[in-house]
Design a protein around this motif. Structure first.
Motif, short mmCIF file in Angstrom:
data_model
loop_
_atom_site.label_atom_id
_atom_site.label_comp_id
_atom_site.label_asym_id
_atom_site.label_seq_id
_atom_site.Cartn_x
_atom_site.Cartn_y
_atom_site.Cartn_z
N ASN A 83 0.83 -1.20 0.00
CA ASN A 83 0.00 0.00 0.00
C ASN A 83 0.86 1.25 0.00
OD1 ASN A 83 -2.35 -1.62 0.22
ND2 ASN A 83 -2.17 -1.64 2.45
N ASN A 84 0.26 2.34 -0.41
CA ASN A 84 0.94 3.64 -0.42
C ASN A 84 2.31 3.54 -1.10
OD1 ASN A 84 1.31 6.36 0.09
ND2 ASN A 84 2.08 6.03 2.17
N LEU A 85 2.30 2.99 -2.28
CA LEU A 85 3.55 2.77 -3.01
C LEU A 85 4.19 4.09 -3.42
CD1 LEU A 85 2.29 -0.25 -5.06
CD2 LEU A 85 4.35 -0.28 -3.65
N ASN A 86 5.51 4.11 -3.41
CA ASN A 86 6.23 5.28 -3.87
C ASN A 86 7.26 4.89 -4.93
OD1 ASN A 86 8.69 4.51 -2.42
ND2 ASN A 86 7.57 5.05 -0.58
N ILE A 87 7.87 5.87 -5.54
CA ILE A 87 8.79 5.64 -6.65
C ILE A 87 9.91 4.67 -6.23
CG2 ILE A 87 10.36 6.70 -8.31
CD1 ILE A 87 7.52 7.55 -8.75
N GLY A 88 10.34 4.79 -4.99
CA GLY A 88 11.44 3.97 -4.49
C GLY A 88 11.11 2.50 -4.34
N ASP A 89 9.83 2.15 -4.50
CA ASP A 89 9.43 0.75 -4.42
C ASP A 89 9.56 0.04 -5.76
OD1 ASP A 89 6.81 1.83 -2.24
OD2 ASP A 89 8.67 0.82 -1.65
N THR A 90 9.91 0.77 -6.80
CA THR A 90 10.10 0.16 -8.11
C THR A 90 11.25 -0.83 -8.07
OG1 THR A 90 9.23 2.08 -9.30
CG2 THR A 90 10.71 0.61 -10.51
N GLN A 117 10.56 -16.61 -9.62
CA GLN A 117 11.27 -16.05 -10.75
C GLN A 117 11.30 -14.53 -10.75
OE1 GLN A 117 8.17 -16.68 -10.73
NE2 GLN A 117 7.10 -15.37 -12.17
N GLY A 118 10.54 -13.91 -9.88
CA GLY A 118 10.52 -12.45 -9.83
C GLY A 118 9.39 -11.86 -10.63
N THR A 119 8.83 -10.78 -10.11
CA THR A 119 7.78 -10.06 -10.81
C THR A 119 8.07 -8.56 -10.67
OG1 THR A 119 5.37 -9.78 -11.03
CG2 THR A 119 6.22 -10.08 -8.80
N LEU A 120 7.95 -7.84 -11.78
CA LEU A 120 8.36 -6.44 -11.82
C LEU A 120 7.23 -5.53 -11.35
CD1 LEU A 120 10.34 -4.20 -12.66
CD2 LEU A 120 9.37 -4.36 -14.98
N VAL A 121 7.58 -4.65 -10.42
CA VAL A 121 6.67 -3.61 -9.95
C VAL A 121 7.26 -2.26 -10.33
CG1 VAL A 121 5.67 -2.50 -7.93
CG2 VAL A 121 5.81 -5.00 -8.04
N THR A 122 6.49 -1.48 -11.05
CA THR A 122 6.92 -0.15 -11.46
C THR A 122 5.94 0.87 -10.91
OG1 THR A 122 7.84 -1.06 -13.50
CG2 THR A 122 7.53 1.32 -13.40
N VAL A 123 6.46 1.82 -10.16
CA VAL A 123 5.63 2.87 -9.58
C VAL A 123 5.92 4.16 -10.32
CG1 VAL A 123 4.96 4.09 -7.48
CG2 VAL A 123 5.74 1.71 -7.35
N SER A 124 4.88 4.74 -10.86
CA SER A 124 5.04 5.97 -11.64
C SER A 124 4.52 7.17 -10.86
CB SER A 124 4.28 5.85 -12.97
OG SER A 124 2.89 5.86 -12.72
N SER A 125 4.97 8.33 -11.28
CA SER A 125 4.50 9.55 -10.63
C SER A 125 3.23 10.08 -11.28
CB SER A 125 5.60 10.62 -10.69
OG SER A 125 5.97 10.85 -12.03
#
Length: 125
Positions: A83-90, A117-125
């Motif tokens: 929750n409350n994801l920020n850019i640094g969580d990418t 195997q990993g899953t990509l999380v991208t947090v955008s502004s």
């Protein structure tokens, strides 16, 4: 034992995402498990982990109060609610299981035997 992580994607800052880690060839309820994340070029970073019973649970300061780990033993799946994801969580997020107790150095990646195997999380502004 095979772990399959899923649920990553693109989310806006302040948003939420739930990752799943499905276990096959074994029972997730039998393992202490954790989530790590990695930015390319950096070491894999521990973020949260819990014993088979959920007590104790270890949480990195960087995600404390925002991320939680839960289990659904009937589905043989462990979740990471973010929750409350920020850019640094990418990052790329990995689930992991270990044969030894998480009480022993929970943040050390080399102590975890099985990895998704990993899953990509991208947090955008």
């Amino acid at each position: 034992v095979q772990l399959q992580a899923s649920g990553g994607g693109l989310v806006r800052r302040g948003g939420s995402l739930r990752l799943s880690c499905a276990t096959s060839g074994g029972t997730s309820a039998n393992y202490d498990m954790a989530w790590f994340r990695q930015i390319p070029g950096s070491e894999r970073q521990f973020i949260i982990g819990a014993s088979k019973t959920g007590d104790p649970t270890y949480v990195s300061d960087s995600v404390k109060g925002r991320f939680t780990l839960s289990r659904d033993n009937a589905k043989n799946t462990v979740y990471l609610q973010m929750n409350n994801l920020n850019i640094g969580d990418t990052a790329i997020y990995y689930c992991a299981a270990r044969l030894t107790s998480i009480l022993d150095r929970p943040t050390i990646a080399s102590l975890y035997k099985f990895w998704g195997q990993g899953t990509l999380v991208t947090v955008s502004s």
